[in-house]
Write a protein that holds these residues in place. Sequence first.
Motif, PDB file in Angstrom:
ATOM      1  N   LYS A  32      35.120  50.320  33.353  1.00 54.16           N
ATOM      2  CA  LYS A  32      35.488  49.913  34.709  1.00 54.16           C
ATOM      3  C   LYS A  32      34.479  50.382  35.752  1.00 54.16           C
ATOM      4  N   LEU A  51      38.851  40.090  41.049  1.00 46.35           N
ATOM      5  CA  LEU A  51      37.626  40.688  41.566  1.00 46.35           C
ATOM      6  C   LEU A  51      36.458  40.437  40.623  1.00 46.35           C
ATOM      7  N   SER A  52      36.719  40.559  39.324  1.00 48.76           N
ATOM      8  CA  SER A  52      35.582  40.396  38.419  1.00 48.76           C
ATOM      9  C   SER A  52      35.168  38.936  38.273  1.00 48.76           C
ATOM     10  N   LEU A  53      35.967  38.030  38.826  1.00 43.29           N
ATOM     11  CA  LEU A  53      35.521  36.629  38.857  1.00 43.29           C
ATOM     12  C   LEU A  53      34.715  36.348  40.121  1.00 43.29           C
ATOM     13  N   GLY A  54      34.440  37.392  40.881  1.00 41.44           N
ATOM     14  CA  GLY A  54      33.576  37.212  42.039  1.00 41.44           C
ATOM     15  C   GLY A  54      34.325  36.999  43.338  1.00 41.44           C
ATOM     16  N   LYS A 103      37.984  41.050  48.128  1.00 38.18           N
ATOM     17  CA  LYS A 103      39.330  41.611  48.171  1.00 38.18           C
ATOM     18  C   LYS A 103      40.288  40.691  48.945  1.00 38.18           C
ATOM     19  N   MET A 136      29.421  39.905  35.661  1.00 39.71           N
ATOM     20  CA  MET A 136      30.177  40.445  34.536  1.00 39.71           C
ATOM     21  C   MET A 136      31.543  39.810  34.401  1.00 39.71           C
ATOM     22  N   THR A 190      30.559  42.344  45.125  1.00 40.49           N
ATOM     23  CA  THR A 190      31.010  41.025  44.711  1.00 40.49           C
ATOM     24  C   THR A 190      29.950  40.323  43.869  1.00 40.49           C
ATOM     25  N   ASN A 238      31.629  47.581  36.590  1.00 41.56           N
ATOM     26  CA  ASN A 238      31.721  46.600  37.673  1.00 41.56           C
ATOM     27  C   ASN A 238      32.527  47.137  38.843  1.00 41.56           C
ATOM     28  N   VAL A 271      32.212  31.554  35.329  1.00 42.57           N
ATOM     29  CA  VAL A 271      31.397  31.942  36.482  1.00 42.57           C
ATOM     30  C   VAL A 271      29.979  32.344  36.075  1.00 42.57           C
ATOM     31  N   LEU A 280      35.339  48.545  39.290  1.00 40.81           N
ATOM     32  CA  LEU A 280      36.777  48.382  39.501  1.00 40.81           C
ATOM     33  C   LEU A 280      37.409  49.729  39.829  1.00 40.81           C
ATOM     34  N   ILE A 289      47.851  45.838  38.468  1.00 43.89           N
ATOM     35  CA  ILE A 289      46.531  45.977  39.071  1.00 43.89           C
ATOM     36  C   ILE A 289      45.499  45.154  38.306  1.00 43.89           C
ATOM     37  N   ARG A 314      29.744  41.946  40.487  1.00 43.62           N
ATOM     38  CA  ARG A 314      30.885  41.619  39.628  1.00 43.62           C
ATOM     39  C   ARG A 314      30.762  40.218  39.051  1.00 43.62           C
ATOM     40  N   LYS A 315      30.103  39.337  39.796  1.00 45.54           N
ATOM     41  CA  LYS A 315      29.933  37.970  39.286  1.00 45.54           C
ATOM     42  C   LYS A 315      29.101  37.962  38.016  1.00 45.54           C
ATOM     43  N   GLY A 319      36.484  33.830  32.531  1.00 42.58           N
ATOM     44  CA  GLY A 319      35.371  34.743  32.751  1.00 42.58           C
ATOM     45  C   GLY A 319      34.027  34.062  32.519  1.00 42.58           C
ATOM     46  N   LEU A 368      35.279  39.950  32.704  1.00 40.62           N
ATOM     47  CA  LEU A 368      36.116  41.038  32.203  1.00 40.62           C
ATOM     48  C   LEU A 368      37.265  40.492  31.363  1.00 40.62           C
ATOM     49  N   LEU A 375      39.227  50.600  43.112  1.00 35.52           N
ATOM     50  CA  LEU A 375      40.626  50.289  43.393  1.00 35.52           C
ATOM     51  C   LEU A 375      41.533  51.516  43.318  1.00 35.52           C
ATOM     52  N   TYR A 376      41.035  52.585  42.711  1.00 37.37           N
ATOM     53  CA  TYR A 376      41.922  53.722  42.475  1.00 37.37           C
ATOM     54  C   TYR A 376      41.685  54.818  43.490  1.00 37.37           C
ATOM     55  N   HIS A 377      42.779  55.514  43.815  1.00 34.68           N
ATOM     56  CA  HIS A 377      42.670  56.640  44.725  1.00 34.68           C
ATOM     57  C   HIS A 377      42.049  57.829  44.001  1.00 34.68           C
TER      58      HIS A 377
END
Lengths: 298, 281, 253
Positions: C50, A188-191, A194, C89, C83, C53, C166, C55, A181, C86-87, C163, C91, C58-60
């Motif tokens: 997490k 995703l964190s690069l922008g 999905k 930051m 989106t 940003n 961007v 993330l 994952i 997240r740009k 990272g 990671l 993504l988890y249930h």
Amino acid sequence: MIVLFYNRKTKNRISTAWMYIAISFVVLLPFILGLGLYFKSSLLFSENSLGDLLFSKVWKPSIGKFGFLTFIMGSVWVTFIAMLISAPICIFAALSITQYSKKFYLKIIHPVIDILAGLPSVVYGVWGIIVVVPFISTVIAPLFGAQTMGYSILAGAIVLSVMIIPFILNILIEIFRTIPIELTEASLSLGATKWETIKYVLLKKALPGIIASLGFGLARAFGETMAVLMVVGNMVQIPKNVFDAGYPLPALIANNYGEMLSIPKYESALMFAALILFVVVMVFNALMRMLIVRYDKY
Amino acid sequence: MLKKIEEIFFRSLMLISNLLIVSVLVIILYSIFRKGLGALNWEMLTQRPHGGYYYGKEGGVLNAIVGSLYLSFGATLLATVIGVPVALFMNVYLVKRRKILNFIRFLLDLIWGVPSIVYGAFGFGLMVFLGIKTSLLAGIITVTLFILPIMIRACDEILKTSPLGLLEAALSLGSTKTETSFRVVLIQSFSGIVTAILLSFGRAIGDAASVLFTAGYTDSIPTSLNEPAATLPLSIFFQLSSPVPEVQNRAYASAVILIIIILVISLLSRALSKKYHKNRI
Amino acid sequence: MNENTKIKVEHLDLYIGKQHILKDINIEIPENKLTIILGPSGCGKTTLLKCMNRLTDLYHDVKINGSIFIDNEDVLHTKTDVTEIRKKMGLLSQRPFPLPMNIYNNVAYGLKISGRRNKKALDARVENYLKQVNLWDEVFDRLHEPASKLSIGQQQRLCLARGLAVDPEIILADEPTSALDPISSETIERKFEELKQQYTIVMVTHILRQARRIADYVIFMYMGEVIEQGPAKEFFENPKMERTKAYLQGAFN
């Protein structure tokens, strides 16, 4: 004997011996299968060259002419069209199941896939006769200006495609789930959105696995017998379009088992058909396994 | 903007694919139940075919139900006796021998994919070779060969994930403790192995192509291993090829019976495996 | 909000299923400083990171209440464009996960995604960022080989470069040195010292010595709660809470 059995050492020895016997048997099984089929079909080889057997379309058992091309082409057609239908469905479904679906939907779709995977071949055949065949003759064929009873390559392919969907889909889901994952997180964190992540990262990462899963599905489809046999028409002819009836190899074996003892070499010919199936499936599966193993190293 | 449209386009394809998969199952079950439930009655389940059954007179498919059960029980039993020790052997004795283990798994995966009709043809050859006639026994042997790789691979998957298996294997490298380790590993993974056995049973009862040449077909219920036996999938197949509508309807009814058997097995194994891996969805 | 606060977390609660993972988190992370989130493993540090940003999407079964403001915009608000957020930051995860493509494209990926496709400009930026993480000299002659062929330490630096490429404002780092050899670890640490001039760095670690070495600001977490936070000097020399003292003296693990 009973006394022996109560002796722990002896018991241990017996169970160990049994395990060795069992595992040797299992390891030898593929070779026994292959050699057995080869041996049984060898009668055919003595008078016909392999090229003749595979590439001639003359099928006249009564005069000893056995050309398998018609049946090979029947199998190729049905398998190929079934793959065309199920491959995109499986890939899209696997993506949505692993990347987008909520938990409550997974609780529905997983049992659905399991049940589809567990339904017997004959049941698919029955469904084909009740639903697919009439649907083709009354709806699809007229749409293309063709006339058919419905028992056709297309019917076989549709039934087959539904049968292999759960098989391919399960492998694909497994493949997408094993992608870490963190890779998605990185993208995703690069922008990336999905979908971009799926398109540029996940599909690329999974590519060998996707190819392999389709390969396994293809091998599975190639050997499927009863369901296809029930809807494909079984006419000894090379189909010219999807509305023609065809006669795949497994159907040939299944349909003629009763007669096989009455004509000399007929049994041998059917065993050869089984040998073709065996070799094709083994080779395909072996290639796909190797593809996966090789890619696992990276 | 273009990005959004592209994503929406592909997400709709995904939605359609899912809808197709779910609806095809619904259609399969609905169409067969609709046709079959009407002809399904107590007589179908409890009677053998009487004279004239195949022309629409009375009788049922008890012969096929019992034949299928005999055959599947026999084959599953035989496959368990061979398969479970093999899976245990792989995960206890061979766990440190990566190369051999991988090779065996490779071979198993290969024969796992061999179509049942090939086993059917091979089984027929074997039958002739051994000098036995089409019978319950010949059917059981053939089906055993067919489900053996399925059973071993399913057990192997379960045992592979059992951490205790690894630990015990490490302990028992000297093979003195094999007895205990087997006992522990087997108990640890018991419900998983039962699931694998159920899976194989389901495969056995549903397959027609492998018994086509070997089990024969009869209207009576076999009383010994040397007698031929009818099976449910084949009885569906044969009844369906009859021109008589009543008989065709009974084929659909038989299909309903077969589906119900398969669903029960599937539910059972689901319940078990849920107990087994609690975290799996 | 404090003038030079970059990230502000208010009353953040997070549940996974019925488990209460983060409990009423309130923190302020200063701009252009290196903030360390410190605590024993399993205390919720990574989860907190997490959240920043999203993330966690993504988890249930994850349920989040509260807010996280970055430049006065609530990350957790449903209308926020994830989106875009997240740009801002970059990671860096525990182990490097290079994208399944060559070295060049790993760095260019984020740029290409955001529509920059001018070959020359891309080349220049890739070179620039690879130089920034001291990787250029090692890879300039094999930019088109798969990134997976690099060593782990090189891969981690590549992930940092990708990272940075961007143009983020914040770098989120989740124990970025835990899988690395001492030399690569040191490179990363030293890089962070430089980078904090331009970036706000939030780094999770459970290594006390590392925190002492590089932290400007420390947030100490234990069992899903923030126990204490403050400037590094104060935190290490004059901790206020008993739990913190115990931790600093090595009473945990």
